[in-house]
Design a protein around this motif. Structure first.
Motif, PDB file in Angstrom:
ATOM      1  N   GLY A  44      -3.540 142.999  50.580  1.00 18.60           N
ATOM      2  CA  GLY A  44      -4.503 143.593  51.489  1.00 18.60           C
ATOM      3  C   GLY A  44      -4.783 142.705  52.683  1.00 18.60           C
ATOM      4  O   GLY A  44      -4.342 141.546  52.742  1.00 18.60           O
ATOM      5  N   ASN A  71      -8.655 142.213  49.219  1.00 21.28           N
ATOM      6  CA  ASN A  71      -8.846 142.896  50.486  1.00 21.28           C
ATOM      7  C   ASN A  71     -10.199 142.533  51.103  1.00 21.28           C
ATOM      8  O   ASN A  71     -10.572 141.382  51.195  1.00 21.28           O
ATOM      9  CB  ASN A  71      -8.762 144.412  50.300  1.00 21.28           C
ATOM     10  CG  ASN A  71      -7.433 144.825  49.719  1.00 21.28           C
ATOM     11  OD1 ASN A  71      -6.535 144.024  49.575  1.00 21.28           O
ATOM     12  ND2 ASN A  71      -7.291 146.085  49.395  1.00 21.28           N
ATOM     13  N   GLU A 102      -4.574 147.818  57.969  1.00 21.31           N
ATOM     14  CA  GLU A 102      -4.252 147.621  56.560  1.00 21.31           C
ATOM     15  C   GLU A 102      -3.425 148.790  56.016  1.00 21.31           C
ATOM     16  O   GLU A 102      -2.469 148.594  55.258  1.00 21.31           O
ATOM     17  CB  GLU A 102      -5.534 147.455  55.758  1.00 21.31           C
ATOM     18  CG  GLU A 102      -5.307 147.050  54.321  1.00 21.31           C
ATOM     19  CD  GLU A 102      -6.586 146.566  53.662  1.00 21.31           C
ATOM     20  OE1 GLU A 102      -6.671 146.649  52.423  1.00 21.31           O
ATOM     21  OE2 GLU A 102      -7.491 146.082  54.376  1.00 21.31           O
ATOM     22  N   VAL A 148     -10.444 149.458  50.921  1.00 24.15           N
ATOM     23  CA  VAL A 148      -9.915 149.223  52.273  1.00 24.15           C
ATOM     24  C   VAL A 148     -11.115 149.086  53.201  1.00 24.15           C
ATOM     25  O   VAL A 148     -11.684 150.091  53.641  1.00 24.15           O
ATOM     26  CB  VAL A 148      -8.988 150.369  52.724  1.00 24.15           C
ATOM     27  CG1 VAL A 148      -8.366 150.045  54.077  1.00 24.15           C
ATOM     28  CG2 VAL A 148      -7.901 150.617  51.680  1.00 24.15           C
TER      29      VAL A 148
END
Length: 568
Positions: free
Chosen positions: A486, A8, A530, A422
């Motif tokens: 991600g 990610n 996301e 995230v």
């Protein structure tokens, strides 16, 4: 995230030329011959609240939570807040009327280590603890002592029936110490072709697997040969990781089914022991890459000893559920870890709180935002389980405990989505996938990417085994297919240079440091995108009727087949 800054926002950007060339091929996986699938349900793209993402992240990463260390005062604050947000998002208590699942832990710290003594070829060799070797025990016993155990070189220490590979064939390991190469036999290849997926590490290459398999073989101990390239980290990482307290899940037998000692030795140490035994490490390593390799008993006996300081405790997972409407006994998981490092080494300003804002207050925020969106959409066909796990930073222990003591049977668990980091910033044009195309979840990802106009970026450094370093792995290991995907680094605002710069900055200046702290100026638009993807993937599974499996030949296929057979 345990030593895994590779996904990610935490991903270093893949090379631009490779990305464009590989995207289409990686994204479109061929349908397995002889299988038919139900159509993937159409799911509307949800609205994800930036205020929820911002608010939950800011709260959980404030200094009041002291870095969310498990089994500290901050644990009660953390789980109380998560329960409050789960309730407000419409979830029900997920463990027989309770929000919590207790996770019993045991901390074992090796003390007064003797180092490694080896009698080999008529010589007595000694190697110092820390500098030359490290070792610990999974067994909760006051003292570990191994005397004059015969040493056996077992290549890569792999027993993979589905691949026709067994490095332990024909040898009884009872009372012996296995000397094992790190990674798996294909690691030097430039591509991903080979029995063990070429350059991409399989689970058979992970050190955790090698200890587990040696225990199954009845070995007294294991010594992994450290080599920086195949290990993907230097000796200083091994030394720092193995010279302090180690956290484990309490077991009914106090770990007595495990080996007496697990450890590492420097490559020159292995070379010296083998040379004194009339063997050559390089030659044996080359032979170990070939199918049909036979273990080699060494003219060497090893002794080592250390005391164990044992501390038992309890931490907790938080579980919420949105019951399914038509198939409530089928379950889809959303997972994220709530813990971080707590108080840690102070920075230059004296700040000693590792707040873990991105890692992983953002993952919990994403879970709450998905629960809110699910409440607005109404129940899916299948039940959706929201699992906030503890002790990820200690070795995926909270997810491991749930997977081994599931509230909802794994045989009835369709699959799931893990969220670990995230990052804020711009939306992206691409998606990064950790672990490659391992299972039939690929078709769901393809559908989601098409709906959201994403392309797929190849994983950076697949040889490092990033797939095995976050909570999805605890479930994969027991057969449940989990998404480990991600937002990529090709940002809409600024392209790859901007995405790469943000990733590099995080890795170098914030990851596992007090500086991983909340910033009021963060842009949440990329995180919203996301989390939309995570919602889409989970909701597709929850509205569908398929039971995704691992591709034929994958290391987790056999256990999924067994699990599903019992579930039927």
């Amino acid at each position: 995230m345990i030593a895994n800054p590779t996904r990610n926002f935490l991903f270093a950007a893949a090379a631009a030329a490779a990305a464009a060339a590989l995207a289409l091929g990686a994204a479109v996986a061929a349908k397995p011959v002889g299988l038919s699938f139900a159509p993937i349900p159409k799911v509307a793209l949800p609205k994800i609240s930036a205020e929820t993402l911002r608010g939950v992240t800011e709260e959980l990463s404030s200094d009041r939570y002291e870095g969310r260390g498990p089994a500290t005062r901050a644990e009660d604050l953390t789980i109380t807040y998560i329960i409050k947000r789960f309730q407000a998002a419409g979830l029900k208590p997920g463990n027989k009327g309770s929000w919590l699942q207790e996770v019993p832990t045991v901390e074992i710290e090796s003390q007064n280590a003797s180092g490694l003594h080896v009698d080999v070829g008529g010589k007595a060799l000694h190697f110092d603890f820390g500098k030359d070797m490290v070792a610990g025990s999974y067994r909760a016993v006051p003292r570990t002592e191994i005397k004059e155990a015969p040493m056996v070189f077992v290549g890569y220490g792999v027993n993979a029936p589905e691949l026709g590979w067994n490095d332990y064939a024909g040898i009884d390991m009872k009372g012996k110490i296995a000397v094992v190469l790190v990674n798996d036999p294909d690691y030097e290849q430039a591509d991903e072709k080979g029995i063990f997926k070429g350059r991409r590490m399989t689970y058979y290459g992970r050190w955790t697997y090698k200890y587990e398999e040696a225990a199954r073989q009845g070995a007294a101990g294991v010594l992994l040969i450290h080599d920086t390239f195949p290990a993907a980290y230097g000796w200083q990482v091994v030394n720092s990781s193995w010279t302090g307290p180690q956290m484990y899940i309490q077991s009914a037998d106090n770990g007595m089914s495990q080996t007496q000692a697990n450890g590492w030795i420097q490559k020159p140490v292995a070379e010296a022991i083998l040379a004194a035994s009339g063997q050559d490490l390089a030659a044996l390593s080359a032979r170990a890459k070939q199918k049909g390799f036979k273990a080699v008993a060494l003219d060497a006996k090893a002794s080592l000893a250390f005391d164990n300081k044992i501390t038992k405790g309890v931490s907790r997972n938080v579980i919420g559920i949105q019951p399914g409407k038509t198939r409530p006994r089928d379950y889809v998981l959303y997972t994220a870890h709530w813990d971080h490092l707590g108080r840690c080494t102070p920075d230059a300003s004296g700040d000693d709180i590792c707040n873990g804002s991105i890692d992983n207050a953002t993952g919990i925020a994403a879970m709450v935002a998905i629960a809110e969106a699910s409440k607005r959409a109404g129940p899916a066909a299948r039940s959706q389980v929201f699992l906030a796990v503890t002790l990820e930073e200690s070795g995926l222990l909270g997810s491991k405990y749930y997977a081994e003591h599931p509230v909802y049977p794994l045989s009835r668990t369709v699959g799931g989505v893990n969220m670990d980091g995230v990052g804020p910033g711009s939306p992206s044009r691409d998606v990064s996938v950790t672990g490659g195309d391992k299972n039939q979840l690929t078709r769901y990802l393809n559908a989601a990417m098409k709906q959201m106009s994403f392309y797929q970026t190849p994983e950076d450094h697949p040889e490092r085994g990033g797939y095995y370093r976050s909570d999805h792995f605890s479930f994969a290991k027991l057969g449940v297919p989990m998404f480990a995907v991600g937002r990529g680094s090709d940002w809409i605002n600024g392209g790859k240079p901007a995405g790469s710069a943000a990733s590099d900055d995080y890795l170098q200046h914030r990851y596992h440091q007090p500086s991983d702290a909340f910033d009021p100026a963060w842009d949440w638009s990329g995180a919203q995108q996301e989390v939309q993807l995570y919602y889409l993937l989970g909701r597709m599974l929850a509205m569908g009727s398929d039971w995704p499996n691992w591709h034929k030949g994958d290391e987790f296929r056999a256990i999924r087949d067994q699990s599903r057979a019992s579930g039927k």
